[in-house]
Design an enzyme around this catalytic site. Structure first.
Site, PDB file in Angstrom:
ATOM      1  N   ASP A  57       0.841  -1.198   0.000  1.00 54.13           N
ATOM      2  CA  ASP A  57       0.000   0.000   0.000  1.00 54.13           C
ATOM      3  C   ASP A  57       0.869   1.238   0.000  1.00 54.13           C
ATOM      4  O   ASP A  57       1.990   1.210   0.481  1.00 54.13           O
ATOM      5  CB  ASP A  57      -0.846   0.029   1.282  1.00 54.13           C
ATOM      6  N   MET A  59      -8.963   8.375   8.829  1.00 52.44           N
ATOM      7  CA  MET A  59      -9.387   9.075   7.607  1.00 52.44           C
ATOM      8  C   MET A  59     -10.010  10.399   7.993  1.00 52.44           C
ATOM      9  O   MET A  59     -11.142  10.730   7.642  1.00 52.44           O
ATOM     10  CB  MET A  59     -10.341   8.190   6.791  1.00 52.44           C
ATOM     11  N   LYS A  66      -2.887   4.281  -3.743  1.00 46.40           N
ATOM     12  CA  LYS A  66      -3.365   5.422  -4.511  1.00 46.40           C
ATOM     13  C   LYS A  66      -2.193   6.370  -4.744  1.00 46.40           C
ATOM     14  O   LYS A  66      -1.520   6.757  -3.814  1.00 46.40           O
ATOM     15  CB  LYS A  66      -4.460   6.125  -3.700  1.00 46.40           C
TER      16      LYS A  66
HETATM   17  N1  SAH Z   1      -4.619   0.016   8.928  1.00 49.29           N
HETATM   18  C1  SAH Z   1      -4.214   1.362   9.254  1.00 49.29           C
HETATM   19  C2  SAH Z   1      -5.275   2.396   8.942  1.00 49.29           C
HETATM   20  C3  SAH Z   1      -5.595   2.508   7.493  1.00 49.29           C
HETATM   21  S1  SAH Z   1      -6.806   3.739   7.163  1.00 49.29           S
HETATM   22  C4  SAH Z   1      -3.778   1.404  10.709  1.00 49.29           C
HETATM   23  O1  SAH Z   1      -3.973   0.477  11.460  1.00 49.29           O
HETATM   24  O2  SAH Z   1      -3.202   2.426  11.108  1.00 49.29           O
HETATM   25  C5  SAH Z   1      -5.795   5.113   6.750  1.00 49.29           C
HETATM   26  C6  SAH Z   1      -5.917   6.166   7.820  1.00 49.29           C
HETATM   27  O3  SAH Z   1      -5.039   5.878   8.891  1.00 49.29           O
HETATM   28  C7  SAH Z   1      -5.491   7.541   7.363  1.00 49.29           C
HETATM   29  O4  SAH Z   1      -6.545   8.192   6.679  1.00 49.29           O
HETATM   30  C8  SAH Z   1      -5.216   8.213   8.668  1.00 49.29           C
HETATM   31  O5  SAH Z   1      -6.371   8.592   9.328  1.00 49.29           O
HETATM   32  C9  SAH Z   1      -4.602   7.081   9.459  1.00 49.29           C
HETATM   33  N2  SAH Z   1      -3.137   7.112   9.399  1.00 49.29           N
HETATM   34  C10 SAH Z   1      -2.322   6.163   8.942  1.00 49.29           C
HETATM   35  N3  SAH Z   1      -1.035   6.530   9.072  1.00 49.29           N
HETATM   36  C11 SAH Z   1      -1.059   7.756   9.630  1.00 49.29           C
HETATM   37  C12 SAH Z   1      -0.056   8.676  10.027  1.00 49.29           C
HETATM   38  N4  SAH Z   1       1.253   8.390   9.886  1.00 49.29           N
HETATM   39  N5  SAH Z   1      -0.437   9.836  10.581  1.00 49.29           N
HETATM   40  C13 SAH Z   1      -1.737  10.131  10.742  1.00 49.29           C
HETATM   41  N6  SAH Z   1      -2.718   9.304  10.394  1.00 49.29           N
HETATM   42  C14 SAH Z   1      -2.399   8.132   9.845  1.00 49.29           C
END
Ligand code: SAH
Length: 602
Positions: free
Chosen positions: A264, A402, A286
């Site tokens: 991803d 998100m 994306k």
């Molecule tokens: N599986 C992932 C989440 C995927 S959804 C997990 O467990 O973290 C993607 C969302 O995760 C983004 O839109 C954001 O809200 C959050 N996210 C992921 N990495 C991030 C980061 N480094 N800083 C802030 N938000 C983050």
């Protein structure tokens, strides 16, 4: 000094002396199969015990003139220099190798410091010049080389016997040895693994036809392919929130052993830069402007790769089962009969607040955590969040994934349902990385404040009384190198550790850069790189037009040769720092009087 490894089995070895130093020599000899004789009028108790246990022969008396002549190897470790000299001279006269402790003049051989992992041994020598230094080096190696190296060597020995048995031409033999080594050793990290039986069989099968090449019919192409193997394993691996150090150990191991990685966008930053070049990388995230690969296509890709018998890593941001569609992928794999496993990751919902100094629980203040995405709420018809319940639970933390698009909707709903407008709240963009930005506010104002600050995805918001602690607990943004993203050529464990502790986001990059390293670099702009030699400057020169590099990249040069080459090649921001780590850190943290870009030294 010429190193050899002696086979002492059944050889007579003499140790003259009965104190601590003599005992160390005895300890070094024990287990080597030597017949040990110790001569000492007053031996230490442990020597007595070893003698009683039949491990050595103990003569409780003084050294007799000429005695050394009857042995294969002789050690003197008494506190009487005259006795030591006599032992040495007797040995010399008889043409026998002798070692007098702490007296390099009276040594025809030295004992190296040793690191032992099964049959694998490193012997480190200073030719008697500085045993203290080799002892410390030995400790370094002790820490760097794990016990698994013993098993690795045993596997290498077994592999060599198998290869030898095939009676191949030397070039093919060496080719197989190269394959074994490349597949099992990561030189930059000094990690190794024992290959799987199927792997070894696969390598041996690649040359199976060669011995017949002269006479026997060449096997048809199909017959020379390995038998169709069982579907490979798919590991759904959590990459963590974007900081490379937050990938788990198992996740890293699976990546290094993978044949294919399906990655991803948000997970690219966590790819190990030392990922072997042979690993196929499929980016399915994306990319700005483009749509992400549809989920069905990703599922189909995973199944296809696995059916080719490959070990596949599906690398996903954070944790695969937290808003990561890991569940859907697992179900698709199960339906296709492909075995899979989950390697959990550090989810952004916990790690990102932590990097902003926000504990998601806090005794007496926040005793419940809700991870939510309002994505579904925005679309009508999706499952809805019970905003009414959340709004009336003041001792709770809400973590919103998100966050950028859904924040206005979420705050509005919570306020409508009666949540206190002054509830502390924060939004964090690109948490845990050098680009992290935090906006702290209240429920009533966070949406407007985030817009004003231009917060962009990926971002995560936190609504919680615990947000109050952020100023006090902010440990990350206050570090001297926070916000810097620095490339360091691999291997440089010390520099990496030092910069990491000071808050820098460090990319330990093999040279020339691997494809994985290029993806890591592209994931976020570099501040600069730390280079020690002309070769390193040259190896990176052609990279500067790639994503992640921009005109402003600083190059901290640890030698004048590197600085000179960088200037010749037209690098714009060249800073010459000293050679030592301390010099480098002084420059990078701006604590050197010369850090303003002047040349250092001469
Ligand atoms: N599986 C992932 C989440 C995927 S959804 C997990 O467990 O973290 C993607 C969302 O995760 C983004 O839109 C954001 O809200 C959050 N996210 C992921 N990495 C991030 C980061 N480094 N800083 C802030 N938000 C983050």
């Amino acid at each position: 000094m010429f190193p050899v490894m002696l086979n002492l089995t059944g050889r007579r070895c003499l140790v003259v002396g009965g104190g601590g130093v003599a005992l160390r020599k005895v300890d070094a000899l024990l287990g080597e199969g030597a017949e040990i004789t110790v001569v000492a009028p007053e031996p230490q108790a442990r020597l007595e015990a070893l003698a009683a246990a039949g491990k050595l022969r103990l003569e409780r008396r003084s050294y007799l003139p000429g005695e050394a002549g009857g042995f294969a190897l002789v050690f003197a470790a008494t506190d009487d220099r005259e006795v030591n000299r006599r032992v040495f001279e007797d040995a010399e006269a008889a043409g026998i190798w002798a070692n007098v402790a702490d007296d390099p003049q009276l040594c025809s051989f030295h004992l190296p410091a040793r690191v032992r992992r099964g049959e694998l041994q490193f012997a480190i020598s200073s030719s008697g010049q500085a045993p203290f230094a080799t002892r410390r080096l030995r400790q370094v190696l002790e820490r760097r080389f794990g016990q698994e190296w013993g098993e690795w060597l045993a596997a290498a020995g077994e592999f060599r016997r198998r290869v030898r048995g095939l009676r191949l031409p030397p070039a093919s033999e060496e080719g197989l040895f190269d394959t074994f080594f490349a597949a099992t050793v990561t030189p930059t990290t000094l990690k190794c693994r024992v290959p799987l039986t199927e792997e070894v069989e696969g390598w041996l099968a690649t040359v199976a036809g060669e011995e017949d090449a002269a006479g026997a019919p060449v096997p048809s192409e199909d017959a020379s392919l390995p038998a169709p193997s069982a579907p490979g394993l798919v590991s759904l691996v959590g990459a963590g929130p974007g900081n490379s150090g937050l990938l788990t150990l198992r996740g890293r191991r699976r990546l290094l052993a993978a044949d294919a990685v399906v990655c991803d966008r948000l997970a690219e930053a966590a790819l190990p830069p030392d990922l072997p070049e042979g690993v196929e990388i499929h980016c399915v995230g994306k990319v700005a402007g483009n749509h992400p690969t549809p989920q069905e296509e990703i599922n189909a890709l995973l199944v296809r790769l696995a059916r080719q018998g490959k070990r596949v890593v599906r690398l996903k941001g954070g944790d695969p089962f937290v808003f990561g569609r890991g569940g859907e992928e697992g179900e698709a794999l199960r339906a296709a009969g492909v075995p899979f496993e989950v390697v959990p990751g550090v989810t952004a919902g916990v790690a990102v607040p932590a990097y902003a100094g926000i504990p998601v629980t806090h005794r007496r203040e926040a005793v419940r955590v809700t991870f939510l995405t309002a994505h579904e709420t925005i679309k009508s018809g999706g499952p809805q969040v019970r905003w009414d319940l959340l709004a009336h639970d003041p001792h709770a933390t809400i973590v919103g994934y998100m966050g950028v698009t859904s924040l206005p909707v979420v705050t509005q709903r919570l306020l409508q349902e009666g949540m206190a407008p002054d509830t502390p709240a924060a939004i964090i963009e690109r948490g845990t990385t050098a680009a992290q930005r935090v906006v702290t506010s209240t429920l009533a104002h966070l949406a407007a404040d985030a817009t004003a600050a231009g917060i962009e995805p990926p971002a995560l918001f936190v609504i919680s009384p615990a947000v109050r602690h952020a100023p006090l607990l902010d440990w990350f943004s206050t570090r001297p190198l926070a916000g810097r993203r620095v490339l360091v050529p691999a291997p440089a464990p010390e520099v990496v550790e030092a910069l990491d502790v000071l808050g820098a986001d460090v990319v330990e990059c093999p040279l020339p850069p691997s494809s994985a390293a290029r993806l890591v670099i592209a994931s976020s702009p570099l501040t600069g790189c730390v280079l020690a030699t002309r070769d390193e400057v040259e190896a990176l020169d052609g990279e500067r037009s790639r994503p992640g590099w921009d005109g402003g990249v600083v190059v901290w040069c640890r030698s004048s040769a590197a600085a000179e080459r960088a200037r010749q090649l037209g690098w714009r921001r060249v800073v010459e720092v000293g050679e030592t780590l301390a010099d480098l850190l002084r420059f990078m943290t701006g604590r050197s009087p010369m850090a303003a870009g002047h040349r250092h030294g001469g």
